[in-house]
Design a protein around this motif. Structure first.
Motif, PDB file in Angstrom:
ATOM      1  N   GLY A 213       9.403  -0.233  21.712  1.00 40.28           N
ATOM      2  CA  GLY A 213       8.099   0.420  21.805  1.00 40.28           C
ATOM      3  C   GLY A 213       7.949   1.521  20.777  1.00 40.28           C
ATOM      4  N   GLY A 214       9.003   2.300  20.576  1.00 42.42           N
ATOM      5  CA  GLY A 214       8.963   3.367  19.575  1.00 42.42           C
ATOM      6  C   GLY A 214       8.811   2.846  18.166  1.00 42.42           C
ATOM      7  N   VAL A 215       9.532   1.786  17.836  1.00 46.78           N
ATOM      8  CA  VAL A 215       9.426   1.190  16.493  1.00 46.78           C
ATOM      9  C   VAL A 215       8.026   0.629  16.284  1.00 46.78           C
ATOM     10  CG1 VAL A 215      10.220  -0.749  15.078  1.00 46.78           C
ATOM     11  CG2 VAL A 215      11.875   0.738  16.190  1.00 46.78           C
ATOM     12  N   ARG A 216       7.489  -0.015  17.320  1.00 46.59           N
ATOM     13  CA  ARG A 216       6.133  -0.563  17.206  1.00 46.59           C
ATOM     14  C   ARG A 216       5.115   0.548  16.951  1.00 46.59           C
ATOM     15  NH1 ARG A 216       3.940  -3.527  22.176  1.00 46.59           N
ATOM     16  NH2 ARG A 216       1.948  -2.553  21.915  1.00 46.59           N
ATOM     17  N   ALA A 217       5.239   1.665  17.653  1.00 45.07           N
ATOM     18  CA  ALA A 217       4.326   2.788  17.459  1.00 45.07           C
ATOM     19  C   ALA A 217       4.487   3.401  16.067  1.00 45.07           C
ATOM     20  CB  ALA A 217       4.553   3.841  18.530  1.00 45.07           C
ATOM     21  N   LEU A 218       5.735   3.534  15.602  1.00 46.46           N
ATOM     22  CA  LEU A 218       5.963   4.074  14.264  1.00 46.46           C
ATOM     23  C   LEU A 218       5.390   3.159  13.184  1.00 46.46           C
ATOM     24  CD1 LEU A 218       9.534   5.631  14.231  1.00 46.46           C
ATOM     25  CD2 LEU A 218       7.387   6.764  13.756  1.00 46.46           C
ATOM     26  N   VAL A 219       5.594   1.867  13.332  1.00 49.32           N
ATOM     27  CA  VAL A 219       5.045   0.912  12.356  1.00 49.32           C
ATOM     28  C   VAL A 219       3.528   1.001  12.337  1.00 49.32           C
ATOM     29  CG1 VAL A 219       4.734  -1.559  11.888  1.00 49.32           C
ATOM     30  CG2 VAL A 219       7.001  -0.662  12.368  1.00 49.32           C
ATOM     31  N   SER A 220       2.921   1.132  13.496  1.00 51.63           N
ATOM     32  CA  SER A 220       1.468   1.267  13.583  1.00 51.63           C
ATOM     33  C   SER A 220       0.995   2.533  12.879  1.00 51.63           C
ATOM     34  CB  SER A 220       1.041   1.273  15.051  1.00 51.63           C
ATOM     35  OG  SER A 220      -0.325   1.545  15.159  1.00 51.63           O
ATOM     36  N   MET A 221       1.703   3.646  13.086  1.00 51.95           N
ATOM     37  CA  MET A 221       1.327   4.901  12.432  1.00 51.95           C
ATOM     38  C   MET A 221       1.474   4.799  10.917  1.00 51.95           C
ATOM     39  SD  MET A 221       2.895   7.806  14.954  1.00 51.95           S
ATOM     40  CE  MET A 221       2.508   9.115  13.815  1.00 51.95           C
TER      41      MET A 221
ATOM     42  N   ARG B 124       1.402   2.070   9.084  1.00 51.66           N
ATOM     43  CA  ARG B 124       0.381   1.141   8.592  1.00 51.66           C
ATOM     44  C   ARG B 124      -0.985   1.838   8.492  1.00 51.66           C
ATOM     45  NH1 ARG B 124       0.770  -3.869  11.759  1.00 51.66           N
ATOM     46  NH2 ARG B 124       2.368  -4.368  10.251  1.00 51.66           N
ATOM     47  N   LYS B 125      -1.348   2.594   9.536  1.00 51.81           N
ATOM     48  CA  LYS B 125      -2.623   3.317   9.541  1.00 51.81           C
ATOM     49  C   LYS B 125      -2.647   4.360   8.418  1.00 51.81           C
ATOM     50  CE  LYS B 125      -6.548   4.609  11.367  1.00 51.81           C
ATOM     51  NZ  LYS B 125      -7.742   3.844  11.118  1.00 51.81           N
TER      52      LYS B 125
ATOM     53  N   ARG C  59      -5.093   4.282   1.048  1.00 53.88           N
ATOM     54  CA  ARG C  59      -5.793   3.305   0.199  1.00 53.88           C
ATOM     55  C   ARG C  59      -7.300   3.589   0.177  1.00 53.88           C
ATOM     56  NH1 ARG C  59      -7.384  -2.604   1.266  1.00 53.88           N
ATOM     57  NH2 ARG C  59      -8.089  -3.198  -0.799  1.00 53.88           N
ATOM     58  N   ILE C  60      -7.874   3.914   1.335  1.00 53.01           N
ATOM     59  CA  ILE C  60      -9.301   4.226   1.374  1.00 53.01           C
ATOM     60  C   ILE C  60      -9.594   5.461   0.529  1.00 53.01           C
ATOM     61  CG2 ILE C  60     -11.193   5.005   2.868  1.00 53.01           C
ATOM     62  CD1 ILE C  60      -9.985   3.227   5.077  1.00 53.01           C
TER      63      ILE C  60
ATOM     64  N   ARG D 126     -14.291  -3.628   4.192  1.00 55.11           N
ATOM     65  CA  ARG D 126     -14.324  -3.112   5.565  1.00 55.11           C
ATOM     66  C   ARG D 126     -15.103  -1.792   5.613  1.00 55.11           C
ATOM     67  NH1 ARG D 126      -8.335  -2.667   7.134  1.00 55.11           N
ATOM     68  NH2 ARG D 126      -8.293  -2.236   4.944  1.00 55.11           N
ATOM     69  N   PRO D 127     -16.413  -1.851   5.459  1.00 56.28           N
ATOM     70  CA  PRO D 127     -17.176  -0.594   5.420  1.00 56.28           C
ATOM     71  C   PRO D 127     -17.236   0.128   6.766  1.00 56.28           C
ATOM     72  CG  PRO D 127     -18.654  -2.476   5.349  1.00 56.28           C
ATOM     73  CD  PRO D 127     -17.265  -3.019   5.257  1.00 56.28           C
ATOM     74  N   GLU D 128     -16.922  -0.550   7.854  1.00 57.49           N
ATOM     75  CA  GLU D 128     -16.958   0.118   9.161  1.00 57.49           C
ATOM     76  C   GLU D 128     -15.765   1.040   9.381  1.00 57.49           C
ATOM     77  OE1 GLU D 128     -14.788  -3.615   9.364  1.00 57.49           O
ATOM     78  OE2 GLU D 128     -16.848  -3.245   8.783  1.00 57.49           O
ATOM     79  N   GLN D 129     -14.768   0.967   8.511  1.00 64.42           N
ATOM     80  CA  GLN D 129     -13.613   1.864   8.589  1.00 64.42           C
ATOM     81  C   GLN D 129     -13.804   2.951   7.536  1.00 64.42           C
ATOM     82  OE1 GLN D 129      -9.851  -0.054   8.139  1.00 64.42           O
ATOM     83  NE2 GLN D 129      -8.706   1.813   8.522  1.00 64.42           N
ATOM     84  N   VAL D 130     -14.156   4.151   7.994  1.00 65.22           N
ATOM     85  CA  VAL D 130     -14.468   5.243   7.074  1.00 65.22           C
ATOM     86  C   VAL D 130     -13.524   6.416   7.291  1.00 65.22           C
ATOM     87  CG1 VAL D 130     -16.909   4.648   6.884  1.00 65.22           C
ATOM     88  CG2 VAL D 130     -16.180   6.254   8.647  1.00 65.22           C
ATOM     89  N   ILE D 131     -13.423   7.234   6.246  1.00 65.69           N
ATOM     90  CA  ILE D 131     -12.656   8.477   6.286  1.00 65.69           C
ATOM     91  C   ILE D 131     -13.523   9.551   5.651  1.00 65.69           C
ATOM     92  CG2 ILE D 131     -10.632   9.668   5.386  1.00 65.69           C
ATOM     93  CD1 ILE D 131      -9.103   7.158   5.509  1.00 65.69           C
ATOM     94  N   HIS D 132     -13.426  10.735   6.196  1.00 65.48           N
ATOM     95  CA  HIS D 132     -14.156  11.859   5.607  1.00 65.48           C
ATOM     96  C   HIS D 132     -13.694  12.023   4.161  1.00 65.48           C
ATOM     97  CE1 HIS D 132     -15.518  15.974   4.909  1.00 65.48           C
ATOM     98  NE2 HIS D 132     -16.374  15.764   5.905  1.00 65.48           N
ATOM     99  N   ALA D 133     -14.644  12.151   3.234  1.00 61.51           N
ATOM    100  CA  ALA D 133     -14.309  12.203   1.803  1.00 61.51           C
ATOM    101  C   ALA D 133     -13.456  13.412   1.456  1.00 61.51           C
ATOM    102  CB  ALA D 133     -15.591  12.201   0.975  1.00 61.51           C
ATOM    103  N   GLY D 134     -13.507  14.474   2.237  1.00 58.88           N
ATOM    104  CA  GLY D 134     -12.717  15.667   1.955  1.00 58.88           C
ATOM    105  C   GLY D 134     -11.323  15.650   2.545  1.00 58.88           C
ATOM    106  N   SER D 135     -10.930  14.543   3.159  1.00 62.37           N
ATOM    107  CA  SER D 135      -9.597  14.455   3.784  1.00 62.37           C
ATOM    108  C   SER D 135      -8.505  14.488   2.728  1.00 62.37           C
ATOM    109  CB  SER D 135      -9.467  13.166   4.586  1.00 62.37           C
ATOM    110  OG  SER D 135     -10.370  13.144   5.645  1.00 62.37           O
ATOM    111  N   ARG D 136      -7.374  15.025   3.132  1.00 62.06           N
ATOM    112  CA  ARG D 136      -6.207  15.015   2.255  1.00 62.06           C
ATOM    113  C   ARG D 136      -5.326  13.832   2.612  1.00 62.06           C
ATOM    114  NH1 ARG D 136      -3.164  20.455   3.081  1.00 62.06           N
ATOM    115  NH2 ARG D 136      -2.224  18.920   4.413  1.00 62.06           N
ATOM    116  N   PRO D 137      -4.709  13.205   1.619  1.00 63.80           N
ATOM    117  CA  PRO D 137      -3.759  12.133   1.959  1.00 63.80           C
ATOM    118  C   PRO D 137      -2.521  12.731   2.625  1.00 63.80           C
ATOM    119  CG  PRO D 137      -3.781  12.526  -0.405  1.00 63.80           C
ATOM    120  CD  PRO D 137      -4.841  13.400   0.190  1.00 63.80           C
TER     121      PRO D 137
END
Length: 185
Positions: A56-64, A66-67, A73-74, A141-152
């Motif tokens: 479960g922990g590895v799955r959660a880490l992989v998800s984080m 990946r996100k 990338r966005i 995928r235009p429905e997945q947005v990020i605030h333009a001022g976000s830091r990577p």
């Protein structure tokens, strides 16, 4: 001449499985050699529970991870758009008595090819209905947005979650090793 009845006492005593007190279990017959019912039983429970924790922990880490990669990338390749805040609301979560809240925005904007899109995102800044919000999105995928001022990179909350997942994985692995040790006693 063949005998067709029960073996004599002398032939039973020489059997490799019977040595006067009942069956003898070989020491190397698997992970849980039955040397003690209590240790083997607890060992099996620890292995089962402990092996599900790291998975479960590895799955959660992989998800984080990946996100985080998608968000980078966005920010790197995404197109810039000016969205309008259509709705704002709070999401409250409570787990084991601890609560957290997150402000969510529903945004509307037009893509570079003229499509009208509604997107939802978490907001770190206060925003009211009608406010303009600069966002980045990928054309596929235009429905997945990020605030333009976000830091990577990871915010402090994501770092804490990642650290907790690593601790969760280590505790699970410790439980598995302990369970195997109890089962082999």
């Amino acid at each position: 001449m063949k005998r067709s009845g029960p073996r004599s006492v002398s032939s039973r005593a020489s059997s490799p499985l019977v040595r006067g007190r009942g069956p003898v279990v070989s020491e190397g017959c698997g992970v849980f050699a039955a040397s003690g019912a209590l240790g083997g039983g607890y060992g099996m429970v620890l292995v089962v529970i402990g092996s599900s924790s790291p998975l479960g922990g590895v799955r959660a880490l992989v998800s984080m991870v990946r996100k985080g990669g998608e968000n980078r990338r966005i920010l790197r390749e995404g197109l810039l758009a000016e969205a309008v805040c259509l709705e704002t609301y709070m999401v409250h979560r409570t787990v084991d008595g601890y609560g957290s809240s997150e402000r969510r925005l529903i945004l509307g904007f037009q893509t570079s090819d003229g499509r009208d899109v509604r997107a939802e995102m978490a907001s770190v800044v206060l925003c009211a209905v009608g406010d303009r919000v600069p966002v980045r999105y990928l054309p596929e995928r235009p429905e997945q947005v990020i605030h333009a001022g976000s830091r990577p990179g990871l915010d402090p909350n994501a770092r804490l979650k990642g650290t907790m997942m690593v601790v969760f994985i280590c505790l699970g692995l410790y439980s598995v090793v302990t369970g195997i040790g109890l089962g082999m006693r």
